[in-house]
Design an enzyme around this catalytic site. Structure first.
Site, mmCIF file in Angstrom:
data_model
loop_
_atom_site.group_PDB
_atom_site.id
_atom_site.type_symbol
_atom_site.label_atom_id
_atom_site.label_comp_id
_atom_site.label_asym_id
_atom_site.label_seq_id
_atom_site.Cartn_x
_atom_site.Cartn_y
_atom_site.Cartn_z
ATOM 1 N N GLN A 158 14.653 -47.268 -30.974
ATOM 2 C CA GLN A 158 13.530 -46.582 -31.609
ATOM 3 C C GLN A 158 13.081 -47.360 -32.846
ATOM 4 O O GLN A 158 13.602 -47.163 -33.938
ATOM 5 C CB GLN A 158 13.925 -45.155 -31.981
ATOM 6 C CG GLN A 158 14.296 -44.290 -30.784
ATOM 7 C CD GLN A 158 14.658 -42.868 -31.172
ATOM 8 O OE1 GLN A 158 14.026 -42.274 -32.050
ATOM 9 N NE2 GLN A 158 15.661 -42.307 -30.532
ATOM 10 N N ASP A 182 20.077 -39.799 -25.926
ATOM 11 C CA ASP A 182 19.252 -39.802 -27.139
ATOM 12 C C ASP A 182 19.978 -38.947 -28.173
ATOM 13 O O ASP A 182 19.550 -37.846 -28.508
ATOM 14 C CB ASP A 182 17.865 -39.253 -26.832
ATOM 15 C CG ASP A 182 16.937 -39.312 -28.043
ATOM 16 O OD1 ASP A 182 17.313 -39.961 -29.036
ATOM 17 O OD2 ASP A 182 15.860 -38.705 -27.997
ATOM 18 N N ILE A 183 21.084 -39.466 -28.652
ATOM 19 C CA ILE A 183 21.962 -38.726 -29.561
ATOM 20 C C ILE A 183 21.603 -39.103 -30.993
ATOM 21 O O ILE A 183 21.814 -40.241 -31.423
ATOM 22 C CB ILE A 183 23.441 -39.036 -29.274
ATOM 23 C CG1 ILE A 183 23.740 -38.847 -27.781
ATOM 24 C CG2 ILE A 183 24.332 -38.168 -30.133
ATOM 25 C CD1 ILE A 183 23.421 -37.459 -27.249
ATOM 26 N N GLU A 184 21.049 -38.152 -31.739
ATOM 27 C CA GLU A 184 20.516 -38.458 -33.061
ATOM 28 C C GLU A 184 21.285 -37.783 -34.189
ATOM 29 O O GLU A 184 20.796 -37.665 -35.311
ATOM 30 C CB GLU A 184 19.036 -38.074 -33.104
ATOM 31 C CG GLU A 184 18.222 -38.818 -32.046
ATOM 32 C CD GLU A 184 16.731 -38.619 -32.181
ATOM 33 O OE1 GLU A 184 16.276 -38.194 -33.263
ATOM 34 O OE2 GLU A 184 16.004 -38.886 -31.202
ATOM 35 N N GLY A 185 22.504 -37.352 -33.905
ATOM 36 C CA GLY A 185 23.339 -36.756 -34.940
ATOM 37 C C GLY A 185 24.769 -36.616 -34.457
ATOM 38 O O GLY A 185 25.052 -36.665 -33.258
#
Length: 445
Positions: free
Chosen positions: A200, A143-146
């Protein structure tokens, strides 16, 4: 049904202590949840070059014991819960990253080092610093959001060298944002093999709130990627959804709406794998939203996938299509996002949206093609362009001796101007009234 646990999302937005995040095993007592990503391992390299985990109100109190020289908490109670969930047939994985995670790699070798560490302290390896004791998780989730995708392919590939040699089955998943391609994981998804992708569909314009808008809803893009680009052509795409109205900024839907969307996608695309929710605490407090959706999906019935027929007319090269028109082309049924003329291609900013996979020969009759309106000659029936009028995709105007068609919503953008929102359909002759209106508008401007 895949539901994240670990971040006490409900507790972060409410003061109702009774519904704060409960122990992991609590959420495994029935058949609602099939997969539980434990969230998050949010620090890749902490003190002692060891990663750390943050489970909100679980194992994170100030007096919680940690392994000497590290910030890695000792959470044997969670390990007991992991085994209890697995005994009930649940898959329990470790999710890396999160919105506030201190994650990322500077090189492939650094990523490979972390892969070895993850294997030894959370999966099938061995280490004196195992936060969940002898519990063995069933895989990892990204869940890599940056940040960039540097190192993540090497991380997955190195971890697979361990898991592929094991007798136990391990799973690899990722949770990108719905805009395609994902800013952080796009290149990683193209190069590494994943079993499932939890897209998402919230907090973005492509979220569930815009399911009925072909120009925004893009599950078809993800299906096309899964079947044509992903190294694993059997990868499954999940609809990621907020488990309550307080779980995300946008995207939350009623039980019936989410169920209908999920059933529609299940019947439309072979890559559909299920529903992901954020998170367990929100779902439980929201009248068991997870169980209600799971029961509704089960009641809808059906297993496997049968390709629907290519029922829309075949795409005809050289035809102008109004926004909303549907055509069959290349094994998909497409809907024009706005005025469209080019060949349907699955690209984020293209003219078409894939709304279903399909099979068989589509109708080829030219009479079934949507009318495009006048394309030149006389445009006596077409109103002159007005700078104050609102136009939507497909609407036509006369301006400067030419017929123009709007590509999408526009107001005040002159046909032929720099905004590029109008398609020039060629020279045409306007009637006297239109000429007068056009001349009057020029004088006003």
């Amino acid at each position: 049904m895949s539901v994240y646990w670990g971040q006490n999302s409900y507790g972060a937005t409410h003061s109702d202590v009774a519904n704060f995040q409960k122990p992991l095993a609590f959420y495994c007592q029935d058949d609602a949840i099939d997969v539980v990503p434990v969230a998050f391992l949010d620090v890749f390299f902490g003190p002692g070059n060891v990663p750390s985990i943050n489970l909100a109100n679980t194992c994170n109190s100030a007096d919680n014991a940690t392994f000497a020289g590290t910030n890695l908490p000792i959470c044997t109670s969670v390990g007991t819960d992991i085994k209890a969930c697995q005994a009930k047939g649940k898959i329990v994985t470790l999710s890396l990253g999160g919105a506030g995670g201190s994650v990322g790699f500077s090189s492939d070798s650094q990523a490979q080092t972390l892969a070895d560490t993850i294997w030894n302290i959370f999966l099938g390896g061995s280490s004196p610093t195992r936060p969940f004791g002898d519990a063995v998780l069933d895989g990892v989730d990204l869940d890599i959001e940056g940040g960039s995708g540097t190192g993540y392919v090497a991380f997955i590939n190195r971890l697979r060298t361990h898991t592929d040699a094991a007798s136990k089955k391990y799973y690899f998943t990722a949770a990108p944002q719905c805009p395609f391609p994902d800013a952080s994981l796009g290149s990683v998804l193209d190069a590494a093999s994943f079993d499932a992708v939890y897209v998402q569909f919230y907090n973005n314009v492509c979220g569930l709130q815009n399911f009925n808008l072909a120009q925004d809803w893009n599950f078809g893009l993800w299906d096309f990627w899964a079947r044509n680009t992903s190294p694993n052509k059997d990868v499954k795409i999940y609809i990621g959804a907020p488990a309550s109205s307080t779980a995300a900024g946008t995207g939350y839907q009623t039980i019936d709406t989410l169920t209908n969307i999920a059933v529609t996608m299940r019947k439309s695309f072979p890559s559909f794998g299920g529903v992901m929710m954020w998170d367990a605490s929100q779902a439980f407090a929201n009248s068991r939203y997870d169980l209600a959706v799971k029961n509704a999906l089960s009641a809808a019935g059906g297993t496997g996938f049968t390709f629907p027929a290519c029922s829309a007319p075949a795409f005809m090269s050289g035809t102008n299509y109004q926004g909303g028109s549907k055509v069959s082309f290349g094994g998909y049924i497409w809907q024009a996002k706005f005025f469209a003329s080019s060949t349907p291609v699955n690209t984020p900013n293209g003219e078409w949206s894939a709304i279903s996979a399909c099979t068989g020969s589509p109708p080829t009759s030219s009479s079934s093609a949507p009318p495009s309106g006048p394309t030149g000659g006389s445009c006596a029936s077409v109103a002159a362009w007005s700078s104050t009028s609102v136009y939507t995709g497909g609407q036509q105007v006369a301006y400067g001796g030419h017929l123009w068609t709007a590509k999408w919503w526009t107001q005040g953008d002159t046909p032929g101007g720099s905004a590029g929102v109008w398609t020039d359909n060629g020279a045409c002759s306007a009637n006297k009234v239109q000429k007068q209106e056009s001349e009057g508008m020029r004088l006003l401007q």
